[in-house]
Design a protein around this motif. Structure first.
Motif, PDB file in Angstrom:
ATOM      1  N   GLN A 466       0.832  -1.202   0.000  1.00 18.38           N
ATOM      2  CA  GLN A 466       0.000   0.000   0.000  1.00 18.38           C
ATOM      3  C   GLN A 466       0.864   1.249   0.000  1.00 18.38           C
ATOM      4  O   GLN A 466       0.594   2.216  -0.737  1.00 18.38           O
ATOM      5  CB  GLN A 466      -0.918   0.007   1.219  1.00 18.38           C
ATOM      6  N   CYS A 467       1.925   1.242   0.774  1.00 20.45           N
ATOM      7  CA  CYS A 467       2.816   2.408   0.844  1.00 20.45           C
ATOM      8  C   CYS A 467       3.471   2.676  -0.516  1.00 20.45           C
ATOM      9  O   CYS A 467       3.646   3.833  -0.910  1.00 20.45           O
ATOM     10  CB  CYS A 467       3.876   2.199   1.913  1.00 20.45           C
ATOM     11  N   PHE A 468       3.813   1.620  -1.235  1.00 20.24           N
ATOM     12  CA  PHE A 468       4.399   1.783  -2.565  1.00 20.24           C
ATOM     13  C   PHE A 468       3.357   2.349  -3.530  1.00 20.24           C
ATOM     14  O   PHE A 468       3.659   3.220  -4.356  1.00 20.24           O
ATOM     15  CB  PHE A 468       4.903   0.431  -3.060  1.00 20.24           C
ATOM     16  N   ILE A 469       2.115   1.844  -3.443  1.00 23.02           N
ATOM     17  CA  ILE A 469       1.050   2.318  -4.326  1.00 23.02           C
ATOM     18  C   ILE A 469       0.785   3.807  -4.106  1.00 23.02           C
ATOM     19  O   ILE A 469       0.628   4.572  -5.066  1.00 23.02           O
ATOM     20  CB  ILE A 469      -0.243   1.498  -4.102  1.00 23.02           C
ATOM     21  N   ASN A 470       0.730   4.225  -2.829  1.00 24.12           N
ATOM     22  CA  ASN A 470       0.453   5.653  -2.580  1.00 24.12           C
ATOM     23  C   ASN A 470       1.722   6.501  -2.559  1.00 24.12           C
ATOM     24  O   ASN A 470       1.671   7.688  -2.245  1.00 24.12           O
ATOM     25  CB  ASN A 470      -0.363   5.834  -1.294  1.00 24.12           C
ATOM     26  N   GLU A 471       2.846   5.873  -2.919  1.00 30.54           N
ATOM     27  CA  GLU A 471       4.137   6.558  -3.031  1.00 30.54           C
ATOM     28  C   GLU A 471       4.546   7.237  -1.728  1.00 30.54           C
ATOM     29  O   GLU A 471       5.019   8.372  -1.712  1.00 30.54           O
ATOM     30  CB  GLU A 471       4.119   7.556  -4.194  1.00 30.54           C
ATOM     31  N   LEU A 506      13.436  -6.350   5.537  1.00 31.55           N
ATOM     32  CA  LEU A 506      13.110  -6.070   4.140  1.00 31.55           C
ATOM     33  C   LEU A 506      11.711  -5.469   4.015  1.00 31.55           C
ATOM     34  O   LEU A 506      11.494  -4.482   3.307  1.00 31.55           O
ATOM     35  CB  LEU A 506      13.213  -7.363   3.330  1.00 31.55           C
ATOM     36  N   VAL A 507      10.758  -6.062   4.733  1.00 30.57           N
ATOM     37  CA  VAL A 507       9.382  -5.587   4.658  1.00 30.57           C
ATOM     38  C   VAL A 507       9.263  -4.180   5.226  1.00 30.57           C
ATOM     39  O   VAL A 507       8.574  -3.312   4.656  1.00 30.57           O
ATOM     40  CB  VAL A 507       8.437  -6.558   5.391  1.00 30.57           C
ATOM     41  N   ALA A 508       9.938  -3.932   6.343  1.00 31.59           N
ATOM     42  CA  ALA A 508       9.866  -2.600   6.952  1.00 31.59           C
ATOM     43  C   ALA A 508      10.465  -1.539   6.035  1.00 31.59           C
ATOM     44  O   ALA A 508       9.903  -0.442   5.880  1.00 31.59           O
ATOM     45  CB  ALA A 508      10.579  -2.607   8.305  1.00 31.59           C
ATOM     46  N   VAL A 509      11.600  -1.832   5.433  1.00 32.06           N
ATOM     47  CA  VAL A 509      12.206  -0.874   4.500  1.00 32.06           C
ATOM     48  C   VAL A 509      11.262  -0.604   3.328  1.00 32.06           C
ATOM     49  O   VAL A 509      11.098   0.539   2.885  1.00 32.06           O
ATOM     50  CB  VAL A 509      13.571  -1.394   4.005  1.00 32.06           C
ATOM     51  N   ALA A 510      10.613  -1.666   2.831  1.00 31.98           N
ATOM     52  CA  ALA A 510       9.690  -1.515   1.700  1.00 31.98           C
ATOM     53  C   ALA A 510       8.494  -0.642   2.038  1.00 31.98           C
ATOM     54  O   ALA A 510       7.841  -0.100   1.143  1.00 31.98           O
ATOM     55  CB  ALA A 510       9.209  -2.893   1.243  1.00 31.98           C
ATOM     56  N   ALA A 511       8.201  -0.502   3.340  1.00 36.27           N
ATOM     57  CA  ALA A 511       7.091   0.349   3.755  1.00 36.27           C
ATOM     58  C   ALA A 511       7.479   1.831   3.806  1.00 36.27           C
ATOM     59  O   ALA A 511       6.600   2.686   3.978  1.00 36.27           O
ATOM     60  CB  ALA A 511       6.572  -0.097   5.123  1.00 36.27           C
ATOM     61  N   TYR A 512       8.780   2.128   3.633  1.00 34.88           N
ATOM     62  CA  TYR A 512       9.263   3.523   3.687  1.00 34.88           C
ATOM     63  C   TYR A 512       9.969   3.959   2.402  1.00 34.88           C
ATOM     64  O   TYR A 512       9.996   5.153   2.091  1.00 34.88           O
ATOM     65  CB  TYR A 512      10.211   3.729   4.867  1.00 34.88           C
ATOM     66  N   PHE A 513      10.566   3.012   1.689  1.00 37.24           N
ATOM     67  CA  PHE A 513      11.320   3.331   0.475  1.00 37.24           C
ATOM     68  C   PHE A 513      11.053   2.233  -0.557  1.00 37.24           C
ATOM     69  O   PHE A 513      10.913   1.060  -0.197  1.00 37.24           O
ATOM     70  CB  PHE A 513      12.834   3.377   0.748  1.00 37.24           C
ATOM     71  N   PRO A 514      11.025   2.560  -1.837  1.00 37.77           N
ATOM     72  CA  PRO A 514      10.881   1.508  -2.849  1.00 37.77           C
ATOM     73  C   PRO A 514      12.128   0.622  -2.859  1.00 37.77           C
ATOM     74  O   PRO A 514      13.255   1.121  -2.879  1.00 37.77           O
ATOM     75  CB  PRO A 514      10.714   2.282  -4.159  1.00 37.77           C
ATOM     76  N   LEU A 515      11.932  -0.677  -2.842  1.00 31.74           N
ATOM     77  CA  LEU A 515      13.066  -1.605  -2.794  1.00 31.74           C
ATOM     78  C   LEU A 515      13.973  -1.471  -4.011  1.00 31.74           C
ATOM     79  O   LEU A 515      15.169  -1.785  -3.933  1.00 31.74           O
ATOM     80  CB  LEU A 515      12.564  -3.039  -2.671  1.00 31.74           C
ATOM     81  N   ILE A 516      13.439  -0.992  -5.114  1.00 28.19           N
ATOM     82  CA  ILE A 516      14.244  -0.860  -6.326  1.00 28.19           C
ATOM     83  C   ILE A 516      15.408   0.102  -6.104  1.00 28.19           C
ATOM     84  O   ILE A 516      16.424   0.040  -6.809  1.00 28.19           O
ATOM     85  CB  ILE A 516      13.364  -0.379  -7.508  1.00 28.19           C
ATOM     86  N   ALA A 517      15.296   0.987  -5.107  1.00 24.68           N
ATOM     87  CA  ALA A 517      16.373   1.950  -4.836  1.00 24.68           C
ATOM     88  C   ALA A 517      17.547   1.323  -4.106  1.00 24.68           C
ATOM     89  O   ALA A 517      18.606   1.954  -3.984  1.00 24.68           O
ATOM     90  CB  ALA A 517      15.814   3.117  -4.019  1.00 24.68           C
ATOM     91  N   LEU A 518      17.389   0.098  -3.604  1.00 23.02           N
ATOM     92  CA  LEU A 518      18.480  -0.557  -2.882  1.00 23.02           C
ATOM     93  C   LEU A 518      19.517  -1.114  -3.851  1.00 23.02           C
ATOM     94  O   LEU A 518      19.153  -1.640  -4.910  1.00 23.02           O
ATOM     95  CB  LEU A 518      17.941  -1.709  -2.027  1.00 23.02           C
TER      96      LEU A 518
END
Length: 864
Positions: A466-471, A506-518
């Motif tokens: 959801q966080c990724f969808i709403n950016e 991994l999940v927590a980071v994905a809730a704050y930043f897009p994983l593609i940036a890692l």
């Protein structure tokens, strides 16, 4: 049992007399003896029976409907003469009558192996193949039959049915017309021709065919019913009702006619009568799923939501067709539930995830049901009561075994909502914001490798998606942001070292930043993960990686030199609009004329499709330009909507185009070409189009009318444009919020957009900006920037648009509006039968300023 005579119809369904058809098989002289029949005949001093006699007897039984006896005799014949094509053929017919199409195909195929020129067998093989959906093979069989016996009108009709099933309407119509040259008084074929013409988008010709059918067969109830359907779609409701009533006079138990009569009455606003008609249909045919669906629509319009839902549930239990699923989704679309209805949560979860409609349009019903759940409601209450103070996981959700905690982790509807569309609700957003913070706390706890139960992990993964969808639009304090950054650095270090990354990190980071940036994120894609985490990696790593691959493949059609265009391009490169997950399933493709007649039945536009000398539509490519396609929802829907569509979709933003191209590949479409281009420079291209669509785009140009002229120069004579402009009246709430943004100096950057949103949602401002807080676009970063922070925006009134239409010499065709709004307008302005008088619409809008909250979306046509 009546013995078949030479002049009787042949039971092989060829439509020919027996003497001209299968009697030929009596000419064989091979003999057959069957014990019981032999004993009886010899006792009487009679000679042994011959195969022709047995074959004649079997056909008599077959024609009388005594299939077991007929089958037994055919099989006896084959014991003595295994190569008897007639017995094989007729056994195949019996198999088909019993629903055993595979056996039918095998038997008729054997008959044809022994007699390749057996036209009737080729025809019936086609019927069996068509029953199995093997339309290409069926067409080949029918054509073979006609090459052997060109005078079979019925075979031409069956060929037409198969071609229609393939979507080849032009060829189907030609086949029906050929059948009618052989049998001009064949009412059923006139009716079939009418059906095909109606699908092709020529309702007047369809009506003529139905009337021809009724001339030759005055008691043809089905033709009256089909005629009523076309009249209904043309808005000729009184005539349609008369036609349905005639069908019912002839066949009082005709369920389809009762249901279709209900549709016409519903269009007239006679809901009680329409509901009675649907109930009549169901009394005669309780398993009539479409009538249940239609009943649901009428009950919804009466405000009887519970009954409507029950009716749709019944329809879906009977048959889960795409139309019924779509009907259910349309029924609940944007409805806000105030109480639970049995089993509704399960259906809404399916509708939003499969999907049955655009998930964004189902967000409100899903959110309202989620908030009705007692356990989830308890968590939301805790969050909103404490806001803006932060709660720990235990304080927010309770202990792992508690009811509230289990509700959050196990609620399928909540998870599907989070995974598929933006959560557009302030209270639920605040709960999710706290849940994210609780996830972060768990992840950065002193445990070296924090873990979570699978069900808890599933919720947190859905939250991260959801966080990724709403950016990442959720509020984030300075302390929280620092902790999230620290955790991201831990994950990046682990990836660089090739170490295993703890799942919860991994999940927590994905809730704050897009994983593609890692860095080195690709290394995680081939590892084994729980299903929920694997889905998260697809969303935030695999799909963005695919989009990157398209950046060098998308052509640059024009330079982008206009100053305003470059500013708009920068905005959409940073925030592609909109970010979406799934689109509504495409309907069956139809012609542009049929589409417009369906959506704008009262409009007097000129049909665009060319016609040949005998009245058939030519199957030509429809060239379409989508000017400002964004992230692809528009271009994909258009490419699926029209027959023979070839779409060029252009946009300023390469990021948006890459997103669109990935979603197009995902949809399996091959008829869309993407290119980067500026509308202000498109006039230099040499391509020309039959349809140009530009919705929500021109009003972001420095000079919208100049951009409109550029597009118009690319439109062929007689072509259509679909356009969308902001309304000055409907945009008043947005204008007030934009003034708030300017007055407080918020910048169009994520930090300021988050801060601005929290200020708008504060107790001080929430009541003032209530309409903005209820807008779907307020709950996503790209959407909110487009809504309140756009670098360029023009708003229009209908008198201004009318003036532009006159200057551009365009014909106004009609608005794309909800039927309820159209009906209200028709009551207010009955003299405007085509619903195209912009002066009257201006009066209507001034009295109803929210009419065009979704923009002025309308169709125009260039003079031919």
């Amino acid at each position: 049992m009546k013995k078949i005579s030479r002049n009787d119809p042949c039971p092989c369904n060829s439509g020919r007399k027996y003497k001209h058809c299968c009697q030929q098989f009596e000419e064989t002289s091979t003999t057959l003896t069957v014990a019981t029949r032999l004993v009886n005949r010899r006792a009487k001093g009679l000679p042994d029976p011959s195969i022709p006699e047995y074959f004649q007897t079997a056909i008599g039984y077959h024609q009388a409907g005594n299939l077991p006896w007929a089958e037994a005799i055919y099989r006896q014949i084959l014991q003595a003469a295994p190569d008897h094509p007639g017995a094989l053929h007729f056994l195949g017919l019996i198999a088909r009558q019993m629903g055993k199409n595979e056996i039918a195909i095998e038997l008729i195929g054997k008959a044809l192996a022994f007699k390749p020129d057996y036209a009737e067998a080729h025809s019936n093989l086609g019927n069996a193949l068509k029953d199995q959906g093997r339309l290409e093979e069926a067409v080949a069989s029918y054509r073979k039959a006609l090459s052997l016996a060109p005078g079979f009108a019925e075979v031409y009709a069956n060929l037409g049915n198969a071609l229609k099933g393939q979507g080849k309407l032009d060829e189907a119509i030609a086949s029906y017309r050929k059948a009618l040259t052989l049998k001009p008084d064949f009412a059923e074929i006139h009716c079939l021709l009418g059906n095909a013409l109606n699908e092709q988008g020529t309702p007047d010709e369809a009506i003529a065919s139905y009337r021809s059918a009724l001339t030759h067969k005055t008691d043809f109830a089905e033709a009256y019913c089909n005629l009523g359907n076309v009249l209904n779609t043309q808005g000729r409701l009184n005539e349609a009702i008369i036609s349905f009533s005639k069908a019912l006079q002839l066949k009082p138990h005709f369920a389809e006619a009762h249901s279709n009569l209900g549709n016409a009455l519903r269009e007239q606003g006679k809901l009680d009568e329409s509901i009675a008609s649907y109930r009549n249909a169901l009394s005669h045919r309780p398993d009539y799923a479409e009538a249940c669906s239609n009943l649901g629509n009428a009950l919804r319009e009466q405000g009887k939501l519970d009954e409507a839902i029950t009716s749709y549930q019944r329809a879906l239990q009977i048959r889960e067709s795409p139309e019924i699923k779509s009907g259910f989704a349309q029924c609940i679309k944007n409805i806000y539930f105030t109480h639970e209805i049995p089993d509704i949560r399960f259906l809404v979860a399916r509708a939003i995830s499969e999907p049955w409609e655009r998930p964004a349009d189902l967000a409100n019903p899903a959110i309202s049901l989620v908030k009705l759940h007692p356990g989830i409601k308890e968590c939301i209450t805790r969050a909103t009561s404490a806001w803006p103070a932060e709660l720990s996981q235990h304080e927010l959700l309770g202990p792992p075994g508690a009811f509230a905690f289990a509700s959050i982790c196990d609620d399928v509807l909540l998870h599907r909502l989070l995974e598929n569309t933006t959560v557009c609700d302030m209270e639920l957003e605040r709960f999710l914001t706290m849940a994210r913070n609780a996830l972060l706390d768990e992840a950065i706890s002193e445990k070296k490798c924090p873990v979570a139960e699978e069900r808890i992990l599933a919720f947190y993964c859905a939250l991260a998606r959801q966080c990724f969808i709403n950016e990442y639009i959720f509020d984030c304090s300075g302390k929280e942001s620092t902790c999230a950054q620290l955790l991201r650095e831990r994950v990046a270090a682990a990836l660089a070292a090739g170490s295993r990354v703890p799942v919860l990190w991994l999940v927590a980071v994905a809730a704050y930043f897009p994983l593609i940036a890692l860095p080195f994120i690709e290394s995680l894609l081939d590892q084994s993960w729980p299903d929920a985490v694997a889905g998260l990696l697809v969303q935030q790593a695999r799909e963005p990686l695919e989009e990157r691959q398209y950046r060098d493949l998308i052509p640059r059609l024009t330079p982008i030199t206009d100053e305003t265009s470059r500013l708009v391009q920068k905005q959409y490169e940073e925030n592609p609009y909109p970010r979406w997950v799934k689109s509504a399933p495409g309907d069956r493709a139809i012609s542009i004329d049929a589409y417009l007649r369906e959506r704008l039945p009262f409009s007097q536009f000129k049909p665009m499709n060319p016609v040949d000398k005998i009245g058939n539509k030519k199957n030509e490519t429809l060239d379409i330009l989508i000017a400002g396609c964004g992230t692809g929802q528009h271009s994909i829907a258009t490419a699926q909507r029209y027959q023979n569509a070839k779409v060029l979709a252009v946009d300023l933003s390469l990021t948006s185009l890459c997103y669109a191209k990935r979603k197009t590949r995902e949809a399996g479409l091959g008829n869309i070409e993407y290119a980067q281009a500026d509308i202000m420079a498109l006039g230099s291209t040499e391509r020309r189009f039959d349809i140009i669509e530009s919705v929500g785009v021109l009003h972001h140009l420095a000079d919208p009318i100049a951009g409109w002229r550029q597009l118009l120069s690319l439109l062929r004579p007689g072509g259509f444009m679909r356009l969308g402009f902001y309304s000055e009246y409907a945009r008043q709430n947005e204008t007030a919020a934009q003034n708030f943004v300017i007055g407080h100096g918020y910048r169009p950057v994520p930090e300021d957009i988050r801060r601005c949103r929290q200020d708008l949602m504060s107790m001080e401002n929430a009541a003032r900006f209530k309409q903005i807080l209820s807008a779907r676009d307020f709950y996503g970063m790209s959407e909110c920037r487009d809504l309140l922070f756009h670098v360029q925006e023009h708003r229009y009134t209908l008198p201004q648009l009318k003036k532009s239409l006159k200057e551009l010499n365009l014909v106004f065709v009609g608005f794309s509006l909800d039927p309820g709004v159209i009906n209200q307008y028709a009551v207010r302005f009955p003299a405007d039968q085509s619903h195209t008088d912009l002066d009257s619409w201006h009066l209507f809008e001034t009295a109803n300023p929210d009419t065009f909250t979704g923009m002025y979306q309308f169709w125009v046509q260039r003079h031919g």
